[in-house]
Design an enzyme around this catalytic site. Structure first.
Site, short mmCIF file in Angstrom:
data_model
loop_
_atom_site.label_atom_id
_atom_site.label_comp_id
_atom_site.label_asym_id
_atom_site.label_seq_id
_atom_site.Cartn_x
_atom_site.Cartn_y
_atom_site.Cartn_z
N LYS A 1 0.85 -1.18 0.00
CA LYS A 1 0.00 0.00 0.00
C LYS A 1 0.89 1.24 0.00
O LYS A 1 1.77 1.34 0.87
CB LYS A 1 -0.91 0.05 1.22
CG LYS A 1 -1.80 1.28 1.17
CD LYS A 1 -2.67 1.37 2.33
CE LYS A 1 -1.88 1.83 3.52
NZ LYS A 1 -2.75 2.08 4.67
N THR A 2 0.68 2.10 -0.95
CA THR A 2 1.47 3.32 -1.01
C THR A 2 0.55 4.47 -1.40
O THR A 2 -0.67 4.32 -1.34
CB THR A 2 2.66 3.16 -1.97
OG1 THR A 2 3.58 4.24 -1.77
CG2 THR A 2 2.22 3.08 -3.41
#
Ligand code: 5RP
Length: 260
Positions: free
Chosen positions: A173-174
């Site tokens: 997740k970014t």
């Protein structure tokens, strides 16, 4: 990859289209009762039917979510600081893999803070957790948090995302950024975007659309849903972009029509 890991991943990422809408309500572990999460039960009940998974803490799961709920869980297992502390996001393992298994989760989430003075703690922390999670076929979502004095640009997010994948995370997740396709191209595992701070719904929907166009498999969105003027309308619109190929305009029209 064994059957169990594949089965759990299929609960997080819809096998029909390889996409996912993760509703993130784990903020309380360092933000307390942030706006929109005063009561996670009342906040999430109307929303979870439009999400593939719910990301939250063990305390939130135990105290707010009905055990008969059908929504697969991604459990926040790292923590260690608060918004009033000095070393924000200096996290380590807080929830054991045995506890995650007891809670029958589909996956776990662990933050790393690349570039922080304490980056080594978070990097070794997630690595050791992945070792244990692999023993039980539990997928690990790496949360590439971003320190307050770091730019959420393509170079930094490519670095943090690739490191997370190289450390063994199954999903990363970014944050969305300009030239996001470069982050995707250099990350060998599926990527979802966090929504980040609340922004106007039309802009958040455009960001989700652009992230999917660039190759992200979906979103792990929180504040832009539960702090929306119409959370149900917003998650319906996000779901339409992620799973029904809606354009930003179509999705925003859906958001606006939901109020009626
Ligand atoms: C907080 C988190 C959140 O799950 C993540 O940031 C997604 O929430 P939002 O869309 O509100 O950013 O990891 O540390």
């Amino acid at each position: 990859m064994d059957w169990g890991m594949k089965n759990r991943l299929s609960k997080i990422i819809n096998p029909k289209d390889g996409h996912t809408v993760m509703l993130a309500v784990d903020h309380g572990y360092f933000m307390g009762p942030t706006t929109g999460l005063e009561n996670i039960k009342t906040t999430t009940e109307p929303l979870i039917r439009y999400a593939d998974t719910l990301m939250l803490t063990r305390g939130a799961l135990r105290n707010y979510i009905d055990p008969s709920a059908k929504i697969p869980i991604v459990l926040r297992v790292s923590s260690g600081t608060s918004i009033v502390g000095k070393d924000l996001l200096h996290e380590g393992t807080a929830v054991s893999i045995e506890e995650a298994i007891r809670l029958n989760v589909a996956g776990v989430a662990y933050s790393i803070l690349v570039g922080a003075p304490f980056e080594r703690d978070t990097i070794l922390g997630i690595s050791k957790y992945i070792n244990e999670a692999e023993n039980f076929g539990i997928p690990v979502l790496a949360v590439t948090a971003v320190g307050k004095d770091m730019a959420k640009d393509e170079r930094y997010l490519s670095l943090a995302s690739r490191m997370a994948a190289e450390l063994g995370a199954h999903i990363v997740k970014t944050y969305f950024c300009k030239d996001f396709e470069k982050v995707i191209e250099t990350c060998p595992v599926p990527v979802v975007i966090a929504g980040g701070k609340k922004q106007p719904e039309e802009e958040a929907l455009k960001m989700a659309y652009d992230a999917l166009q660039a190759g992200a498999i979906g979103v792990d969105m929180g504040r832009n849903v539960f702090q929306s003027t119409d959370p149900v309308g917003m998650i319906r619109a996000v779901n339409a972009i992620v799973h029904r190929k809606f354009s930003p305009k179509e999705a925003y029209d859906l958001f606006k029509s939901n109020k009626n």
